[in-house]
Design a protein around this motif. Sequence first.
Motif, PDB file in Angstrom:
ATOM      1  N   LYS A  13       1.029  -0.887   0.053  1.00  0.00           N
ATOM      2  CA  LYS A  13       0.080   0.294  -0.042  1.00  0.00           C
ATOM      3  C   LYS A  13       1.046   0.940   0.205  1.00  0.00           C
ATOM      4  O   LYS A  13       1.800   1.336   1.141  1.00  0.00           O
ATOM      5  N   VAL A  14       0.405   2.193  -0.896  1.00  0.00           N
ATOM      6  CA  VAL A  14       1.434   2.958  -0.868  1.00  0.00           C
ATOM      7  C   VAL A  14       0.536   4.664  -0.774  1.00  0.00           C
ATOM      8  O   VAL A  14      -0.160   4.533  -2.322  1.00  0.00           O
ATOM      9  N   GLU A  15       0.615   5.033  -0.206  1.00  0.00           N
ATOM     10  CA  GLU A  15      -0.731   6.221   0.556  1.00  0.00           C
ATOM     11  C   GLU A  15       0.518   8.020   0.317  1.00  0.00           C
ATOM     12  O   GLU A  15       0.923   7.762   1.030  1.00  0.00           O
ATOM     13  N   ASN A  16       0.215   8.664  -1.340  1.00  0.00           N
ATOM     14  CA  ASN A  16       0.346  10.139  -0.430  1.00  0.00           C
ATOM     15  C   ASN A  16       1.660  10.317  -0.679  1.00  0.00           C
ATOM     16  O   ASN A  16       2.128  10.732  -0.365  1.00  0.00           O
ATOM     17  N   LEU A  17       2.513   9.604  -1.260  1.00  0.00           N
ATOM     18  CA  LEU A  17       4.253   9.100  -1.142  1.00  0.00           C
ATOM     19  C   LEU A  17       4.868   9.824  -2.097  1.00  0.00           C
ATOM     20  O   LEU A  17       3.878  11.041  -3.212  1.00  0.00           O
ATOM     21  N   SER A  18       5.422  11.240  -1.023  1.00  0.00           N
ATOM     22  CA  SER A  18       6.146  11.864  -2.130  1.00  0.00           C
ATOM     23  C   SER A  18       7.887  12.215  -1.689  1.00  0.00           C
ATOM     24  O   SER A  18       8.222  12.150  -0.721  1.00  0.00           O
ATOM     25  N   LYS A  19       8.578  12.474  -2.529  1.00  0.00           N
ATOM     26  CA  LYS A  19       9.810  12.571  -2.359  1.00  0.00           C
ATOM     27  C   LYS A  19      10.587  13.825  -2.898  1.00  0.00           C
ATOM     28  O   LYS A  19      10.404  13.612  -4.400  1.00  0.00           O
ATOM     29  N   LYS A  20      11.476  14.461  -2.870  1.00  0.00           N
ATOM     30  CA  LYS A  20      12.513  15.368  -3.672  1.00  0.00           C
ATOM     31  C   LYS A  20      13.349  14.780  -3.245  1.00  0.00           C
ATOM     32  O   LYS A  20      14.019  14.331  -1.687  1.00  0.00           O
ATOM     33  N   TYR A  21      14.755  14.852  -3.822  1.00  0.00           N
ATOM     34  CA  TYR A  21      16.341  14.850  -3.647  1.00  0.00           C
ATOM     35  C   TYR A  21      16.869  15.541  -3.011  1.00  0.00           C
ATOM     36  O   TYR A  21      17.804  15.842  -2.531  1.00  0.00           O
ATOM     37  N   SER A  22      16.144  16.868  -3.034  1.00  0.00           N
ATOM     38  CA  SER A  22      17.253  18.386  -2.971  1.00  0.00           C
ATOM     39  C   SER A  22      15.419  19.733  -1.978  1.00  0.00           C
ATOM     40  O   SER A  22      14.194  19.336  -2.692  1.00  0.00           O
ATOM     41  N   GLY A  74       0.902  -4.654   5.505  1.00  0.00           N
ATOM     42  CA  GLY A  74       0.809  -3.999   6.792  1.00  0.00           C
ATOM     43  C   GLY A  74       1.811  -3.608   7.911  1.00  0.00           C
ATOM     44  O   GLY A  74       1.629  -2.913   8.300  1.00  0.00           O
ATOM     45  N   HIS A  75       2.741  -3.617   7.495  1.00  0.00           N
ATOM     46  CA  HIS A  75       4.226  -3.463   8.465  1.00  0.00           C
ATOM     47  C   HIS A  75       4.485  -2.451   7.338  1.00  0.00           C
ATOM     48  O   HIS A  75       4.903  -2.235   5.840  1.00  0.00           O
ATOM     49  N   ASP A  76       5.315  -1.171   8.363  1.00  0.00           N
ATOM     50  CA  ASP A  76       5.040  -0.110   8.017  1.00  0.00           C
ATOM     51  C   ASP A  76       6.182   0.009   7.560  1.00  0.00           C
ATOM     52  O   ASP A  76       7.398   0.419   8.011  1.00  0.00           O
ATOM     53  N   PRO A  81      10.884  -1.632  10.308  1.00  0.00           N
ATOM     54  CA  PRO A  81      11.612  -1.375   8.619  1.00  0.00           C
ATOM     55  C   PRO A  81      11.570  -2.987   8.152  1.00  0.00           C
ATOM     56  O   PRO A  81      11.694  -3.453   6.845  1.00  0.00           O
ATOM     57  N   LEU A  82      12.332  -3.570   9.331  1.00  0.00           N
ATOM     58  CA  LEU A  82      13.000  -5.075   9.511  1.00  0.00           C
ATOM     59  C   LEU A  82      11.847  -5.699   8.903  1.00  0.00           C
ATOM     60  O   LEU A  82      11.939  -6.962   7.927  1.00  0.00           O
ATOM     61  N   ALA A  83      10.790  -5.766   9.435  1.00  0.00           N
ATOM     62  CA  ALA A  83       9.578  -6.711   9.392  1.00  0.00           C
ATOM     63  C   ALA A  83       9.003  -6.762   7.906  1.00  0.00           C
ATOM     64  O   ALA A  83       8.591  -7.530   7.349  1.00  0.00           O
ATOM     65  N   ALA A  84       9.348  -5.409   7.069  1.00  0.00           N
ATOM     66  CA  ALA A  84       8.426  -4.506   6.140  1.00  0.00           C
ATOM     67  C   ALA A  84      10.098  -5.709   4.885  1.00  0.00           C
ATOM     68  O   ALA A  84       9.438  -5.862   4.159  1.00  0.00           O
ATOM     69  N   LYS A  85      10.863  -5.032   5.064  1.00  0.00           N
ATOM     70  CA  LYS A  85      11.405  -5.703   4.370  1.00  0.00           C
ATOM     71  C   LYS A  85      11.479  -6.957   4.515  1.00  0.00           C
ATOM     72  O   LYS A  85      12.265  -8.193   3.425  1.00  0.00           O
ATOM     73  N   ALA A  86      12.153  -7.898   5.818  1.00  0.00           N
ATOM     74  CA  ALA A  86      11.464  -9.525   5.433  1.00  0.00           C
ATOM     75  C   ALA A  86      10.287 -10.105   4.614  1.00  0.00           C
ATOM     76  O   ALA A  86      10.403 -11.766   4.525  1.00  0.00           O
ATOM     77  N   GLU A  87      10.029  -9.362   3.798  1.00  0.00           N
ATOM     78  CA  GLU A  87       9.031  -9.517   3.217  1.00  0.00           C
ATOM     79  C   GLU A  87       9.141  -9.419   1.555  1.00  0.00           C
ATOM     80  O   GLU A  87       7.771  -9.382   0.463  1.00  0.00           O
ATOM     81  N   MET A  88       9.553  -8.615   2.046  1.00  0.00           N
ATOM     82  CA  MET A  88      10.087  -8.411   0.250  1.00  0.00           C
ATOM     83  C   MET A  88      11.216  -8.497  -0.626  1.00  0.00           C
ATOM     84  O   MET A  88      12.474  -8.836   0.535  1.00  0.00           O
ATOM     85  N   GLY A  89      11.202  -8.830  -1.592  1.00  0.00           N
ATOM     86  CA  GLY A  89      12.746  -9.064  -2.238  1.00  0.00           C
ATOM     87  C   GLY A  89      12.482  -8.041  -3.799  1.00  0.00           C
ATOM     88  O   GLY A  89      12.457  -7.717  -4.421  1.00  0.00           O
ATOM     89  N   PHE A  90      14.453  -7.902  -3.563  1.00  0.00           N
ATOM     90  CA  PHE A  90      14.589  -6.426  -4.783  1.00  0.00           C
ATOM     91  C   PHE A  90      15.407  -6.191  -5.306  1.00  0.00           C
ATOM     92  O   PHE A  90      17.065  -7.216  -5.012  1.00  0.00           O
ATOM     93  N   VAL A  91      15.070  -5.912  -6.518  1.00  0.00           N
ATOM     94  CA  VAL A  91      16.383  -6.103  -7.860  1.00  0.00           C
ATOM     95  C   VAL A  91      16.400  -4.711  -8.430  1.00  0.00           C
ATOM     96  O   VAL A  91      15.663  -4.574  -8.809  1.00  0.00           O
ATOM     97  N   THR A  92      17.715  -4.429  -8.035  1.00  0.00           N
ATOM     98  CA  THR A  92      17.882  -2.877  -8.705  1.00  0.00           C
ATOM     99  C   THR A  92      18.544  -2.900 -10.206  1.00  0.00           C
ATOM    100  O   THR A  92      18.383  -3.579 -10.485  1.00  0.00           O
ATOM    101  N   ASP A  93      18.455  -2.124 -10.444  1.00  0.00           N
ATOM    102  CA  ASP A  93      18.175  -1.383 -12.376  1.00  0.00           C
ATOM    103  C   ASP A  93      20.286  -1.487 -12.518  1.00  0.00           C
ATOM    104  O   ASP A  93      19.994  -1.809 -13.177  1.00  0.00           O
ATOM    105  N   ASN A  94      20.516  -1.209 -11.199  1.00  0.00           N
ATOM    106  CA  ASN A  94      22.615  -1.735 -11.688  1.00  0.00           C
ATOM    107  C   ASN A  94      22.708  -2.720 -11.280  1.00  0.00           C
ATOM    108  O   ASN A  94      24.215  -2.851 -11.301  1.00  0.00           O
ATOM    109  N   HIS A  95      21.324  -3.158 -11.152  1.00  0.00           N
ATOM    110  CA  HIS A  95      22.477  -5.334 -10.435  1.00  0.00           C
ATOM    111  C   HIS A  95      23.582  -4.997  -9.532  1.00  0.00           C
ATOM    112  O   HIS A  95      24.474  -5.623  -9.406  1.00  0.00           O
ATOM    113  N   ALA A  96      23.061  -4.379  -8.532  1.00  0.00           N
ATOM    114  CA  ALA A  96      24.304  -3.909  -7.527  1.00  0.00           C
ATOM    115  C   ALA A  96      24.257  -5.639  -6.434  1.00  0.00           C
ATOM    116  O   ALA A  96      23.838  -6.027  -6.192  1.00  0.00           O
TER     117      ALA A  96
END
Length: 256
Positions: A13-22, A74-76, A81-96
């Motif tokens: 669930k993503v709600e009203n996500l906003s991100k600036k880099y500066s 259900g984990h914010d 963060p640890l509970a949320a990340k335990a439920e996901m796997g992530f493949v980045t665009d730069n294959h780190a």
Amino acid sequence: MEQLKVESKEVLKVENLSKKYSKKADYAVHNMSFSCFEGEIVGLLGHNGAGKSTTLKCIEGMIPFEQGVISICGHDIKSAPLAAKAEMGFVTDNHAVFVKMTGIEYLTFMADVYKVPSKVRKERVEMLEGVFKLGDAVGNLISSYSHGMRQKICMMGSLIHMPKLWILDEPMTGLDPRTMRAVQDFMHGYVESGNCIIFSSHALGVVSKLCDRVVLIRKGKQIFSLDVKEMMRNNPNFDFEEYFLLSENEGMGEYR
């Protein structure tokens, strides 16, 4: 797809996500809201710089964000963060990956990180090898791998714990046609077992074949969410690629 949303459990669930880099920069992502459910493959589409990778990295917890809420099973992502990340796997665009490890050392490391029981590790590696076909190269240093082989080992590492949510940023880049087909078949089977996948891609043909739903992003803003499978059921002649290109060129709003 509405039936799917009623019966299936919300994974992301993503709600009203906003991100600036500066502080002085424009929003990289602004007011993004969508959900992903069990059994779904959801695609993030948009031109280069639209905000796809930023959105995925916020979901994964790699980068902080100023506004909004993201939860996985259900984990914010901020407060748990640890509970949320335990439920996901992530493949980045730069294959780190850790290039001074061998492939099997990397998979063992990832299994340790996600606390995969020793008794199931071997069968997991064998299952993933059946999809990605690294062969004897799994014993070689990752520094010797080609671009495509690094993509494969990244995918294998991200799946070693069989996450509920699999996140991929441009997953087909660098893969040979045989592996690409095997990965697509695996993705369908993976969500059929009750998991969820979200990925970004420029390959419209792949997206139209794989995705149940797509979210189009333009200049950091969510333009629309389209139920691809329902559209194709209602209109067998529906051309997804043409629809997407028209939406980009003409600035179409929510599909009605």
